[in-house]
Design an enzyme around this catalytic site. Sequence first.
Site, PDB file in Angstrom:
ATOM      1  N   TRP A   1      53.607  -0.874 -33.398  1.00 47.71           N
ATOM      2  CA  TRP A   1      53.787  -1.257 -31.981  1.00 47.71           C
ATOM      3  C   TRP A   1      53.770  -0.047 -31.046  1.00 47.71           C
ATOM      4  CZ3 TRP A   1      58.383  -5.333 -32.291  1.00 47.71           C
ATOM      5  CH2 TRP A   1      57.908  -6.475 -32.927  1.00 47.71           C
ATOM      6  N   LYS A   2      53.808   1.152 -31.614  1.00 51.82           N
ATOM      7  CA  LYS A   2      53.820   2.383 -30.805  1.00 51.82           C
ATOM      8  C   LYS A   2      54.915   2.318 -29.730  1.00 51.82           C
ATOM      9  CE  LYS A   2      48.966   2.910 -31.811  1.00 51.82           C
ATOM     10  NZ  LYS A   2      47.707   3.554 -31.490  1.00 51.82           N
TER      11      LYS A   2
ATOM     12  N   GLU B   1      48.595  10.270 -33.802  1.00 52.24           N
ATOM     13  CA  GLU B   1      49.267  10.558 -32.532  1.00 52.24           C
ATOM     14  C   GLU B   1      50.486  11.464 -32.725  1.00 52.24           C
ATOM     15  OE1 GLU B   1      49.669   6.510 -31.174  1.00 52.24           O
ATOM     16  OE2 GLU B   1      47.493   6.383 -31.003  1.00 52.24           O
TER      17      GLU B   1
ATOM     18  N   SER C   1      41.129  -0.062 -34.342  1.00 52.18           N
ATOM     19  CA  SER C   1      40.542  -1.182 -33.605  1.00 52.18           C
ATOM     20  C   SER C   1      40.271  -2.407 -34.485  1.00 52.18           C
ATOM     21  CB  SER C   1      39.267  -0.728 -32.880  1.00 52.18           C
ATOM     22  OG  SER C   1      39.572   0.318 -31.968  1.00 52.18           O
TER      23      SER C   1
ATOM     24  N   GLY D   1      42.408   2.817 -31.023  1.00 52.43           N
ATOM     25  CA  GLY D   1      42.616   2.448 -29.620  1.00 52.43           C
ATOM     26  C   GLY D   1      41.371   2.545 -28.763  1.00 52.43           C
TER      27      GLY D   1
ATOM     28  N   GLY E   1      47.140  -1.434 -34.390  1.00 54.23           N
ATOM     29  CA  GLY E   1      47.847  -1.018 -33.183  1.00 54.23           C
ATOM     30  C   GLY E   1      47.799  -2.112 -32.128  1.00 54.23           C
ATOM     31  N   GLY E   2      46.832  -2.018 -31.229  1.00 52.76           N
ATOM     32  CA  GLY E   2      46.745  -2.931 -30.076  1.00 52.76           C
ATOM     33  C   GLY E   2      46.851  -4.404 -30.432  1.00 52.76           C
TER      34      GLY E   2
ATOM     35  N   GLU F   1      42.623   6.133 -41.048  1.00 49.34           N
ATOM     36  CA  GLU F   1      42.443   5.825 -39.637  1.00 49.34           C
ATOM     37  C   GLU F   1      41.563   6.883 -38.974  1.00 49.34           C
ATOM     38  OE1 GLU F   1      45.759   3.161 -38.151  1.00 49.34           O
ATOM     39  OE2 GLU F   1      46.490   5.183 -37.936  1.00 49.34           O
TER      40      GLU F   1
END
Length: 270
Positions: free
Chosen positions: A11-12, A98, A232, A192, A253-254, A186
């Site tokens: 969820w970052k 990140e 993605s 992203g 992620g998103g 990744e």
Amino acid sequence: MSRKPFIAGNWKMNLTIAEGVELAKAVAAVANDAPTVDVAVCPTFVSVAKVADAVKSTALMVGAQDTFWETKGAWTRQIAPNMLADAGCQWVIVGHSETRGRFGGLSEEVQAKLAEVPGYFGESDKSVNMKAKAIFAAGLLPIIACGELPSEYEAGKTDEVVAGQIRADIAGFTEEQAMKMVIAYEPVWAIGTGNTCDPQTADKVCGVIRNTVKEVYGEKVAEAVRIQYGGSVKPGNAKELLSMPNIDGALVGGAALKAADFAGIIEAAK
Ligand code: PEP
């Protein structure tokens, strides 16, 4: 050997505690209906305990997005793995691009700003390895993320970069620990950005990772270890990616921030 697919949502730095609990409850209902798939969500540190509490009698597992390698002491800002276990976590992501300072989906302007900050987040293969060992020691399991930068991809260095990261990241585990670790491939240029790595290429790199695990820990561990693809992943591309022989799941992620999208990816893994 058949490996149980594992879909994990990162969820970052998104969602309040209440929003996280609501999303986790919706995902838990989907996970309960998917016994052939392992499912986890990784909320922010402040949400972990509440989310874990909200889903504790469900099939949904909870992870954290990072940790430190010490168990307690004068380490301002840090969270120890035993604290994450106490909060109800089973998994911890380490080495995400990140936190390594290897960014994908950021504008050039933002990347240039971050490049000016010395040691931004400061993650290295050495710290990933130390954190993974601390995670095991606390009774948790690591999701070890690796992946090449756009420039490394363009220079044809993907296999070399990823194998080098993994060799350093997984050094010195016991065989039992190595069997249980999860690795996430990744490519930084795919995170992203909406640019998914094509399934054949992603599978080839996951194969390189599996071979690297084999070099270090032998065939039995290499066959058991689960390797996720991340970058993605969406309901529309998940099925093809997850059907590849070396891809055993996804780090998302998103698309993990919307229950319906994440459910579509879990469905594709069934
Ligand atoms: C990630 O951050 O691990 C990730 C894969 O993000 P996204 O799915 O948004 O590309």
